[in-house]
Design a protein around this motif. Structure first.
Motif, PDB file in Angstrom:
ATOM      1  N   THR A 123       0.837  -1.206   0.000  1.00  0.00           N
ATOM      2  CA  THR A 123       0.000   0.000   0.000  1.00  0.00           C
ATOM      3  C   THR A 123       0.872   1.256   0.000  1.00  0.00           C
ATOM      4  O   THR A 123       2.050   1.211   0.389  1.00  0.00           O
ATOM      5  N   ILE A 124       0.266   2.358  -0.400  1.00  0.00           N
ATOM      6  CA  ILE A 124       0.966   3.648  -0.366  1.00  0.00           C
ATOM      7  C   ILE A 124       1.349   3.983   1.079  1.00  0.00           C
ATOM      8  O   ILE A 124       2.449   4.469   1.336  1.00  0.00           O
ATOM      9  N   GLN A 136       5.062   4.775   2.430  1.00  0.00           N
ATOM     10  CA  GLN A 136       5.373   6.000   3.160  1.00  0.00           C
ATOM     11  C   GLN A 136       6.070   5.670   4.477  1.00  0.00           C
ATOM     12  O   GLN A 136       7.073   6.308   4.823  1.00  0.00           O
ATOM     13  N   ASP A 155      -2.588   8.630 -10.022  1.00  0.00           N
ATOM     14  CA  ASP A 155      -2.932   8.777  -8.604  1.00  0.00           C
ATOM     15  C   ASP A 155      -1.813   8.354  -7.676  1.00  0.00           C
ATOM     16  O   ASP A 155      -1.521   9.034  -6.695  1.00  0.00           O
ATOM     17  N   ASP A 156      -1.147   7.218  -7.968  1.00  0.00           N
ATOM     18  CA  ASP A 156      -0.091   6.766  -7.056  1.00  0.00           C
ATOM     19  C   ASP A 156       1.090   7.735  -7.047  1.00  0.00           C
ATOM     20  O   ASP A 156       1.708   7.964  -6.014  1.00  0.00           O
ATOM     21  N   TYR A 157       1.368   8.348  -8.192  1.00  0.00           N
ATOM     22  CA  TYR A 157       2.432   9.358  -8.260  1.00  0.00           C
ATOM     23  C   TYR A 157       2.072  10.553  -7.377  1.00  0.00           C
ATOM     24  O   TYR A 157       2.913  11.054  -6.621  1.00  0.00           O
ATOM     25  N   HIS A 196       0.010  10.575  -4.769  1.00  0.00           N
ATOM     26  CA  HIS A 196       0.036  10.176  -3.354  1.00  0.00           C
ATOM     27  C   HIS A 196       1.466  10.125  -2.823  1.00  0.00           C
ATOM     28  O   HIS A 196       1.747  10.631  -1.733  1.00  0.00           O
ATOM     29  N   ILE A 197       2.375   9.533  -3.586  1.00  0.00           N
ATOM     30  CA  ILE A 197       3.769   9.423  -3.143  1.00  0.00           C
ATOM     31  C   ILE A 197       4.428  10.799  -3.125  1.00  0.00           C
ATOM     32  O   ILE A 197       5.225  11.097  -2.222  1.00  0.00           O
ATOM     33  N   GLU A 212       3.419   0.512 -12.515  1.00  0.00           N
ATOM     34  CA  GLU A 212       2.891   1.632 -11.728  1.00  0.00           C
ATOM     35  C   GLU A 212       4.049   2.387 -11.085  1.00  0.00           C
ATOM     36  O   GLU A 212       5.101   1.807 -10.823  1.00  0.00           O
ATOM     37  N   TYR A 213       3.825   3.662 -10.788  1.00  0.00           N
ATOM     38  CA  TYR A 213       4.850   4.432 -10.101  1.00  0.00           C
ATOM     39  C   TYR A 213       5.125   3.830  -8.722  1.00  0.00           C
ATOM     40  O   TYR A 213       6.271   3.782  -8.276  1.00  0.00           O
ATOM     41  N   ALA A 214       4.088   3.328  -8.059  1.00  0.00           N
ATOM     42  CA  ALA A 214       4.268   2.719  -6.734  1.00  0.00           C
ATOM     43  C   ALA A 214       5.202   1.513  -6.817  1.00  0.00           C
ATOM     44  O   ALA A 214       6.002   1.276  -5.903  1.00  0.00           O
ATOM     45  N   ASP A 215       5.124   0.733  -7.904  1.00  0.00           N
ATOM     46  CA  ASP A 215       6.036  -0.403  -8.092  1.00  0.00           C
ATOM     47  C   ASP A 215       7.483   0.083  -8.192  1.00  0.00           C
ATOM     48  O   ASP A 215       8.396  -0.522  -7.637  1.00  0.00           O
TER      49      ASP A 215
END
Length: 158
Positions: A3-4, A8, A45-47, A49-50, A138-141
């Protein structure tokens, strides 16, 4: 999938354990909206959020351009605008970083989102296939991979 919130926490734990006084500056909602307006894109969205907890970072051995609006030429916005002008970087790509002789870009429209390619390939980015670059869906990956690289580097005594 991590998860984001977990990313974090891991990121903040790494910062806290670094012993440095340096702390990342979060990117505000207003700044993100203005970046979208200036660049004419919708950020994933993930970009976003991060970016709210990591907007100026050297993580995993890679210094990323700041996610900000300023006159500093070393920002994601200014580097993206520069490469759009110089090499006709396709509109949906944003410049994240330029590690040694390579280019890290974020595709705001299609997966894979993050692509790492040789700098000499950049003018042909629109014609490259998935075999021509390293990629994260994904950016989160990608951010997870960066944290893993950072942790491994620290464990090795870096």
């Amino acid at each position: 999938m991590v998860t984001i919130a977990a990313l974090q926490q891991w990121y903040e734990d790494l910062l806290a354990s670094s012993g440095d006084d340096w702390r990342d500056v979060p990117c505000s909602e207003a700044t993100l909206a203005e970046i979208e307006r200036v660049l004419g894109v919708t950020l994933p969205d993930d970009y976003k959020h991060i970016s709210r907890f990591s907007s100026h970072a050297a993580v995993g051995g890679i210094w990323h351009y700041g996610i900000e609006l300023s006159d500093d030429p070393h920002t994601m916005v200014n580097q993206t605008l520069l490469l759009r002008k110089r090499i006709h970087l396709p509109h949906e790509y944003l410049v994240l970083a330029e590690p040694d002789e390579s280019l890290l870009v974020l595709n705001t429209e299609h997966k894979p989102r993050v692509r790492w390619l040789d700098a000499v390939q950049a003018p042909d980015l629109a014609m490259l296939t998935a075999d021509d670059y390293d990629a994260w869906n994904e950016y989160a990956d990608y951010f997870l991979w960066l944290l893993q690289q950072e942790e491994a580097w620290r464990e090795e005594g870096g």
